[in-house]
Design an enzyme around this catalytic site. Sequence first.
Site, mmCIF file in Angstrom:
data_model
loop_
_atom_site.group_PDB
_atom_site.id
_atom_site.type_symbol
_atom_site.label_atom_id
_atom_site.label_comp_id
_atom_site.label_asym_id
_atom_site.label_seq_id
_atom_site.Cartn_x
_atom_site.Cartn_y
_atom_site.Cartn_z
ATOM 1 C CG HIS A 166 -0.263 0.145 2.517
ATOM 2 N ND1 HIS A 166 0.307 -0.927 3.182
ATOM 3 C CD2 HIS A 166 -0.041 1.222 3.294
ATOM 4 C CE1 HIS A 166 0.843 -0.516 4.300
ATOM 5 N NE2 HIS A 166 0.659 0.799 4.406
ATOM 6 C CG ASP A 195 1.705 4.981 4.735
ATOM 7 O OD1 ASP A 195 1.163 3.854 4.645
ATOM 8 O OD2 ASP A 195 2.699 5.200 5.451
ATOM 9 C CG HIS A 255 5.077 0.874 2.843
ATOM 10 N ND1 HIS A 255 4.694 2.112 2.384
ATOM 11 C CD2 HIS A 255 4.370 0.656 3.977
ATOM 12 C CE1 HIS A 255 3.789 2.619 3.208
ATOM 13 N NE2 HIS A 255 3.568 1.754 4.185
ATOM 14 N NE ARG A 311 6.844 -4.855 12.392
ATOM 15 C CZ ARG A 311 6.355 -3.670 12.012
ATOM 16 N NH1 ARG A 311 5.189 -3.244 12.478
ATOM 17 N NH2 ARG A 311 7.025 -2.914 11.170
#
Length: 140
Positions: free
Chosen positions: A51, A53, A109, A119
Amino acid sequence: LCRDVRQRIQHRIAQVFGISSSAMYLTKPTFFSRMNSTGAKTTHDEYWHPHVDKVTYGSFDYTSLLYLSDYSEDFGGGRFVFMDADSNKTVEPRAGRVSFFTSGSENLHRVEKVQWGTRFAITISFTCDPEHGIGDPVLG
């Protein structure tokens, strides 16, 4: 603490990209993420899809990530991948590491699926449009 971290990141982004930090505004969503190997509950939870941002969030001009856990110690998978035509560039999260980038189509990314562990990261985003600016988060 949040304001101090935001200001330090904001000033560094401004320095690297040659803009005035006063022309940058915190924007939403700025969020804490906890990723693990459990299945996604909503489409928004499917972080592993490529995607941009600016397309996903609209107001983002600069995106930053402050990592709060360590790749290969606290979790497996979960690396941040910039998807380039010639070759992908991968960022391995480390607690305290900050990565930042322009939020447009030049920075397609994704995040690898987390295979084990958890995470943790904070996404702090900035806009150059004061209409989309927000104040620093406060604890109530």
